[in-house]
Design a protein around this motif. Structure first.
Motif, PDB file in Angstrom:
ATOM      1  N   LEU A 132     -11.257  -4.569 -19.329  1.00 27.13           N
ATOM      2  CA  LEU A 132     -11.983  -4.261 -20.563  1.00 27.13           C
ATOM      3  C   LEU A 132     -12.408  -5.534 -21.287  1.00 27.13           C
ATOM      4  O   LEU A 132     -13.537  -5.626 -21.790  1.00 27.13           O
ATOM      5  CB  LEU A 132     -11.110  -3.392 -21.490  1.00 27.13           C
ATOM      6  CG  LEU A 132     -10.883  -1.954 -21.045  1.00 27.13           C
ATOM      7  CD1 LEU A 132      -9.857  -1.272 -21.946  1.00 27.13           C
ATOM      8  CD2 LEU A 132     -12.199  -1.172 -21.069  1.00 27.13           C
ATOM      9  N   LEU A 133     -11.510  -6.524 -21.323  1.00 28.90           N
ATOM     10  CA  LEU A 133     -11.838  -7.788 -21.968  1.00 28.90           C
ATOM     11  C   LEU A 133     -13.001  -8.469 -21.256  1.00 28.90           C
ATOM     12  O   LEU A 133     -13.950  -8.951 -21.896  1.00 28.90           O
ATOM     13  CB  LEU A 133     -10.615  -8.715 -21.976  1.00 28.90           C
ATOM     14  CG  LEU A 133     -10.827 -10.113 -22.583  1.00 28.90           C
ATOM     15  CD1 LEU A 133     -11.253  -9.995 -24.042  1.00 28.90           C
ATOM     16  CD2 LEU A 133      -9.530 -10.935 -22.467  1.00 28.90           C
ATOM     17  N   ALA A 134     -12.925  -8.499 -19.935  1.00 32.47           N
ATOM     18  CA  ALA A 134     -14.008  -9.098 -19.158  1.00 32.47           C
ATOM     19  C   ALA A 134     -15.301  -8.328 -19.371  1.00 32.47           C
ATOM     20  O   ALA A 134     -16.388  -8.918 -19.473  1.00 32.47           O
ATOM     21  CB  ALA A 134     -13.648  -9.109 -17.671  1.00 32.47           C
ATOM     22  N   GLY A 135     -15.185  -7.012 -19.472  1.00 33.87           N
ATOM     23  CA  GLY A 135     -16.358  -6.168 -19.676  1.00 33.87           C
ATOM     24  C   GLY A 135     -17.057  -6.469 -20.988  1.00 33.87           C
ATOM     25  O   GLY A 135     -18.288  -6.513 -21.054  1.00 33.87           O
ATOM     26  N   ILE A 136     -16.261  -6.686 -22.050  1.00 34.99           N
ATOM     27  CA  ILE A 136     -16.831  -6.997 -23.360  1.00 34.99           C
ATOM     28  C   ILE A 136     -17.486  -8.388 -23.345  1.00 34.99           C
ATOM     29  O   ILE A 136     -18.591  -8.573 -23.863  1.00 34.99           O
ATOM     30  CB  ILE A 136     -15.745  -6.919 -24.446  1.00 34.99           C
ATOM     31  CG1 ILE A 136     -15.273  -5.466 -24.600  1.00 34.99           C
ATOM     32  CG2 ILE A 136     -16.280  -7.439 -25.772  1.00 34.99           C
ATOM     33  CD1 ILE A 136     -14.085  -5.304 -25.531  1.00 34.99           C
ATOM     34  N   LEU A 137     -16.804  -9.358 -22.740  1.00 34.50           N
ATOM     35  CA  LEU A 137     -17.323 -10.729 -22.701  1.00 34.50           C
ATOM     36  C   LEU A 137     -18.589 -10.844 -21.856  1.00 34.50           C
ATOM     37  O   LEU A 137     -19.481 -11.658 -22.150  1.00 34.50           O
ATOM     38  CB  LEU A 137     -16.252 -11.676 -22.167  1.00 34.50           C
ATOM     39  CG  LEU A 137     -14.994 -11.848 -23.036  1.00 34.50           C
ATOM     40  CD1 LEU A 137     -13.978 -12.732 -22.334  1.00 34.50           C
ATOM     41  CD2 LEU A 137     -15.357 -12.431 -24.409  1.00 34.50           C
ATOM     42  N   LEU A 138     -18.672 -10.035 -20.806  1.00 33.88           N
ATOM     43  CA  LEU A 138     -19.807 -10.126 -19.882  1.00 33.88           C
ATOM     44  C   LEU A 138     -20.849  -9.045 -20.113  1.00 33.88           C
ATOM     45  O   LEU A 138     -21.782  -8.904 -19.313  1.00 33.88           O
ATOM     46  CB  LEU A 138     -19.302 -10.026 -18.437  1.00 33.88           C
ATOM     47  CG  LEU A 138     -18.346 -11.124 -17.964  1.00 33.88           C
ATOM     48  CD1 LEU A 138     -17.816 -10.808 -16.572  1.00 33.88           C
ATOM     49  CD2 LEU A 138     -19.053 -12.478 -17.980  1.00 33.88           C
ATOM     50  N   LEU A 139     -20.701  -8.298 -21.213  1.00 36.11           N
ATOM     51  CA  LEU A 139     -21.589  -7.155 -21.439  1.00 36.11           C
ATOM     52  C   LEU A 139     -23.059  -7.557 -21.496  1.00 36.11           C
ATOM     53  O   LEU A 139     -23.930  -6.823 -21.015  1.00 36.11           O
ATOM     54  CB  LEU A 139     -21.192  -6.427 -22.728  1.00 36.11           C
ATOM     55  CG  LEU A 139     -21.947  -5.123 -23.021  1.00 36.11           C
ATOM     56  CD1 LEU A 139     -21.781  -4.143 -21.865  1.00 36.11           C
ATOM     57  CD2 LEU A 139     -21.442  -4.490 -24.314  1.00 36.11           C
ATOM     58  N   ASN A 140     -23.338  -8.711 -22.082  1.00 31.06           N
ATOM     59  CA  ASN A 140     -24.733  -9.156 -22.174  1.00 31.06           C
ATOM     60  C   ASN A 140     -25.283  -9.633 -20.827  1.00 31.06           C
ATOM     61  O   ASN A 140     -26.496  -9.809 -20.678  1.00 31.06           O
ATOM     62  CB  ASN A 140     -24.870 -10.289 -23.195  1.00 31.06           C
ATOM     63  CG  ASN A 140     -24.612  -9.801 -24.614  1.00 31.06           C
ATOM     64  OD1 ASN A 140     -24.880  -8.637 -24.929  1.00 31.06           O
ATOM     65  ND2 ASN A 140     -24.097 -10.683 -25.468  1.00 31.06           N
ATOM     66  N   THR A 141     -24.363  -9.839 -19.871  1.00 32.79           N
ATOM     67  CA  THR A 141     -24.784 -10.293 -18.538  1.00 32.79           C
ATOM     68  C   THR A 141     -24.876  -9.128 -17.568  1.00 32.79           C
ATOM     69  O   THR A 141     -25.869  -8.965 -16.854  1.00 32.79           O
ATOM     70  CB  THR A 141     -23.798 -11.349 -17.991  1.00 32.79           C
ATOM     71  OG1 THR A 141     -23.717 -12.433 -18.906  1.00 32.79           O
ATOM     72  CG2 THR A 141     -24.241 -11.844 -16.623  1.00 32.79           C
TER      73      THR A 141
END
Length: 228
Positions: A132-141
Protein backbone atom coordinates in the motif's frame (compact mmCIF):
# COMPACT_ATOMS: atom_id res chain seq x y z
CA UNK A 1 -12.22 11.01 -0.56
CA UNK A 2 -13.58 13.44 2.00
CA UNK A 3 -16.47 11.06 2.63
CA UNK A 4 -14.01 8.21 3.25
CA UNK A 5 -12.15 10.29 5.83
CA UNK A 6 -15.37 11.25 7.61
CA UNK A 7 -16.50 7.62 7.61
CA UNK A 8 -13.17 6.48 9.06
CA UNK A 9 -13.36 9.07 11.84
CA UNK A 10 -16.91 7.99 12.70
CA UNK A 11 -15.90 4.33 12.74
CA UNK A 12 -12.87 5.10 14.89
CA UNK A 13 -15.12 6.85 17.40
CA UNK A 14 -17.57 3.95 17.40
CA UNK A 15 -14.74 1.47 17.86
CA UNK A 16 -13.39 3.36 20.86
CA UNK A 17 -16.86 3.55 22.40
CA UNK A 18 -17.68 -0.13 21.83
CA UNK A 19 -14.29 -1.24 23.21
CA UNK A 20 -14.82 0.89 26.31
CA UNK A 21 -18.36 -0.40 26.70
CA UNK A 22 -17.28 -4.03 26.37
CA UNK A 23 -14.61 -3.67 29.04
CA UNK A 24 -17.09 -1.83 31.26
CA UNK A 25 -19.67 -4.60 30.86
CA UNK A 26 -17.10 -7.32 31.40
CA UNK A 27 -15.88 -5.66 34.59
CA UNK A 28 -19.48 -5.19 35.77
CA UNK A 29 -20.55 -8.78 35.12
CA UNK A 30 -17.28 -10.11 36.51
CA UNK A 31 -18.48 -8.84 39.88
CA UNK A 32 -21.72 -10.84 39.66
CA UNK A 33 -21.13 -14.35 40.95
CA UNK A 34 -22.64 -17.29 39.10
CA UNK A 35 -25.38 -18.81 41.25
CA UNK A 36 -24.16 -22.38 40.69
CA UNK A 37 -20.59 -21.45 41.65
CA UNK A 38 -18.99 -22.93 38.50
CA UNK A 39 -15.76 -21.50 37.14
CA UNK A 40 -15.32 -20.54 33.50
CA UNK A 41 -13.15 -23.62 32.98
CA UNK A 42 -15.84 -25.86 34.45
CA UNK A 43 -18.53 -24.23 32.31
CA UNK A 44 -16.40 -24.74 29.20
CA UNK A 45 -15.68 -28.38 30.01
CA UNK A 46 -19.34 -29.09 30.66
CA UNK A 47 -20.44 -27.50 27.39
CA UNK A 48 -17.86 -29.50 25.45
CA UNK A 49 -18.95 -32.73 27.13
CA UNK A 50 -22.64 -31.99 26.63
CA UNK A 51 -21.95 -31.60 22.91
CA UNK A 52 -19.98 -34.84 22.70
CA UNK A 53 -16.63 -33.07 22.28
CA UNK A 54 -13.85 -34.87 24.15
CA UNK A 55 -10.76 -34.05 22.06
CA UNK A 56 -10.66 -30.33 22.87
CA UNK A 57 -8.66 -29.06 25.85
CA UNK A 58 -9.59 -26.06 27.98
CA UNK A 59 -6.47 -24.06 28.84
CA UNK A 60 -5.61 -20.77 30.54
CA UNK A 61 -3.76 -18.03 28.62
CA UNK A 62 -2.32 -14.68 29.63
CA UNK A 63 -3.98 -11.32 29.07
CA UNK A 64 -7.44 -9.80 29.38
CA UNK A 65 -10.16 -10.62 26.86
CA UNK A 66 -7.66 -12.82 24.99
CA UNK A 67 -10.11 -15.73 24.93
CA UNK A 68 -10.30 -17.68 21.68
CA UNK A 69 -10.76 -21.12 20.17
CA UNK A 70 -7.86 -22.62 18.24
CA UNK A 71 -9.21 -25.14 15.68
CA UNK A 72 -5.75 -26.40 14.71
CA UNK A 73 -4.62 -27.23 18.23
CA UNK A 74 -8.19 -27.95 19.36
CA UNK A 75 -7.97 -25.80 22.47
CA UNK A 76 -10.41 -23.44 24.12
CA UNK A 77 -8.09 -20.71 25.37
CA UNK A 78 -9.46 -18.71 28.29
CA UNK A 79 -7.88 -15.69 29.97
CA UNK A 80 -7.16 -16.14 33.68
CA UNK A 81 -10.16 -14.00 34.69
CA UNK A 82 -12.43 -16.28 32.69
CA UNK A 83 -10.71 -19.60 33.38
CA UNK A 84 -10.73 -19.18 37.15
CA UNK A 85 -13.60 -16.71 37.43
CA UNK A 86 -16.95 -17.80 38.87
CA UNK A 87 -18.96 -14.96 37.44
CA UNK A 88 -21.62 -14.35 34.82
CA UNK A 89 -18.98 -12.81 32.54
CA UNK A 90 -16.73 -15.87 32.85
CA UNK A 91 -19.62 -18.22 32.03
CA UNK A 92 -20.67 -16.12 29.01
CA UNK A 93 -17.18 -15.91 27.51
CA UNK A 94 -16.31 -19.55 28.20
CA UNK A 95 -19.52 -20.85 26.63
CA UNK A 96 -19.08 -18.54 23.63
CA UNK A 97 -15.61 -19.93 22.89
CA UNK A 98 -16.98 -23.45 23.22
CA UNK A 99 -19.60 -22.41 20.68
CA UNK A 100 -16.75 -22.25 18.18
CA UNK A 101 -15.69 -25.77 19.12
CA UNK A 102 -19.26 -26.93 18.43
CA UNK A 103 -19.13 -25.15 15.06
CA UNK A 104 -15.88 -26.95 14.30
CA UNK A 105 -17.38 -30.32 15.14
CA UNK A 106 -20.44 -29.64 12.96
CA UNK A 107 -18.32 -28.26 10.08
CA UNK A 108 -20.17 -24.96 10.21
CA UNK A 109 -19.82 -23.35 6.77
CA UNK A 110 -18.71 -19.81 7.67
CA UNK A 111 -16.14 -21.17 10.14
CA UNK A 112 -14.70 -23.45 7.46
CA UNK A 113 -14.49 -20.52 5.07
CA UNK A 114 -12.81 -18.30 7.65
CA UNK A 115 -10.30 -21.03 8.53
CA UNK A 116 -9.51 -21.57 4.84
CA UNK A 117 -8.78 -17.85 4.44
CA UNK A 118 -6.32 -17.69 7.35
CA UNK A 119 -3.22 -19.05 5.51
CA UNK A 120 -3.69 -16.60 2.63
CA UNK A 121 -4.23 -13.66 4.96
CA UNK A 122 -1.22 -14.64 7.07
CA UNK A 123 1.03 -14.34 4.03
CA UNK A 124 -0.61 -11.21 2.57
CA UNK A 125 -0.58 -9.36 5.90
CA UNK A 126 3.23 -9.51 5.94
CA UNK A 127 3.43 -7.41 2.79
CA UNK A 128 0.15 -5.47 2.76
CA UNK A 129 1.36 -2.28 4.42
CA UNK A 130 4.45 -2.13 2.22
CA UNK A 131 2.44 -2.75 -0.95
CA UNK A 132 0.00 0.00 0.00
CA UNK A 133 2.83 2.39 0.83
CA UNK A 134 4.55 1.66 -2.46
CA UNK A 135 1.21 2.07 -4.22
CA UNK A 136 0.69 5.54 -2.76
CA UNK A 137 4.26 6.66 -3.52
CA UNK A 138 4.15 5.34 -7.09
CA UNK A 139 0.55 6.30 -7.84
CA UNK A 140 1.55 9.12 -10.18
CA UNK A 141 3.78 6.67 -12.07
CA UNK A 142 1.71 3.50 -12.13
CA UNK A 143 -1.52 2.40 -10.38
CA UNK A 144 -0.51 -1.27 -10.36
CA UNK A 145 1.03 -1.51 -6.83
CA UNK A 146 -1.93 0.28 -5.25
CA UNK A 147 -4.35 -1.89 -7.21
CA UNK A 148 -2.63 -4.97 -5.81
CA UNK A 149 -2.77 -3.45 -2.33
CA UNK A 150 -6.48 -2.73 -2.66
CA UNK A 151 -7.09 -6.30 -3.81
CA UNK A 152 -5.18 -7.68 -0.82
CA UNK A 153 -7.01 -5.36 1.56
CA UNK A 154 -10.30 -6.49 0.05
CA UNK A 155 -9.47 -10.01 1.25
CA UNK A 156 -8.93 -8.65 4.75
CA UNK A 157 -12.27 -6.88 4.63
CA UNK A 158 -13.99 -10.00 3.35
CA UNK A 159 -12.47 -11.94 6.24
CA UNK A 160 -13.88 -9.40 8.69
CA UNK A 161 -17.39 -9.84 7.31
CA UNK A 162 -17.11 -13.65 7.16
CA UNK A 163 -16.21 -13.49 10.85
CA UNK A 164 -19.55 -11.87 11.76
CA UNK A 165 -21.85 -14.90 11.30
CA UNK A 166 -19.23 -17.07 13.02
CA UNK A 167 -19.25 -14.88 16.12
CA UNK A 168 -23.00 -14.32 16.24
CA UNK A 169 -23.68 -18.03 15.80
CA UNK A 170 -21.22 -18.96 18.56
CA UNK A 171 -23.02 -16.57 20.94
CA UNK A 172 -26.39 -17.99 19.91
CA UNK A 173 -25.23 -21.52 20.65
CA UNK A 174 -23.71 -20.41 23.96
CA UNK A 175 -26.83 -18.62 25.16
CA UNK A 176 -29.11 -21.47 24.15
CA UNK A 177 -26.94 -23.96 26.02
CA UNK A 178 -26.52 -21.98 29.26
CA UNK A 179 -30.27 -21.41 29.36
CA UNK A 180 -31.44 -24.95 28.59
CA UNK A 181 -28.93 -26.57 30.93
CA UNK A 182 -29.64 -24.16 33.77
CA UNK A 183 -26.03 -23.00 34.02
CA UNK A 184 -27.47 -19.51 34.50
CA UNK A 185 -30.76 -18.41 36.01
CA UNK A 186 -33.11 -15.98 34.26
CA UNK A 187 -31.44 -12.87 35.71
CA UNK A 188 -27.94 -14.11 34.87
CA UNK A 189 -29.08 -15.02 31.35
CA UNK A 190 -29.93 -11.39 30.66
CA UNK A 191 -26.50 -10.29 31.83
CA UNK A 192 -24.76 -12.96 29.74
CA UNK A 193 -26.74 -11.98 26.65
CA UNK A 194 -25.83 -8.32 27.14
CA UNK A 195 -22.15 -9.10 27.57
CA UNK A 196 -22.02 -11.23 24.43
CA UNK A 197 -23.92 -8.61 22.44
CA UNK A 198 -21.29 -5.98 23.20
CA UNK A 199 -18.56 -8.48 22.36
CA UNK A 200 -20.22 -9.08 18.99
CA UNK A 201 -20.40 -5.36 18.34
CA UNK A 202 -16.60 -5.15 18.43
CA UNK A 203 -16.53 -7.44 15.38
CA UNK A 204 -19.21 -5.40 13.63
CA UNK A 205 -17.27 -2.18 14.15
CA UNK A 206 -14.03 -3.86 13.06
CA UNK A 207 -15.70 -5.03 9.82
CA UNK A 208 -17.08 -1.55 9.14
CA UNK A 209 -13.68 -0.03 9.90
CA UNK A 210 -12.03 -2.38 7.45
CA UNK A 211 -14.62 -1.48 4.81
CA UNK A 212 -14.09 2.24 5.40
CA UNK A 213 -10.33 1.83 5.01
CA UNK A 214 -10.83 -0.20 1.84
CA UNK A 215 -13.05 2.54 0.40
CA UNK A 216 -10.38 5.11 1.24
CA UNK A 217 -7.65 3.26 -0.64
CA UNK A 218 -10.04 2.50 -3.48
CA UNK A 219 -10.87 6.21 -3.77
CA UNK A 220 -7.14 6.98 -3.96
CA UNK A 221 -6.79 4.43 -6.73
CA UNK A 222 -9.76 5.77 -8.69
CA UNK A 223 -8.55 9.34 -8.22
CA UNK A 224 -5.12 8.41 -9.49
CA UNK A 225 -6.58 6.72 -12.56
CA UNK A 226 -8.78 9.72 -13.39
CA UNK A 227 -5.74 12.01 -13.26
CA UNK A 228 -3.89 9.94 -15.88
Amino acid sequence: MAFSWILMIVIFGLSAFVSWRLRSKFNEYSQIGLSNGMSGAEVAQKMLNDNGIYDVRVVSVEGMLTDHYNPEEKTVNLSADVYYGRSVAAAAVASHECGHAVQHKLAYGPLKLRSAMVPVLTVSSRYLQWVLLAGILLLNTTPLPLAIGVALFALTTLFSFVTLPVEFDASRRALAWVQTTGVVNQREYGFAKDALWWAAMTYVVAALGSLATLLYYASLLMGGRRSD
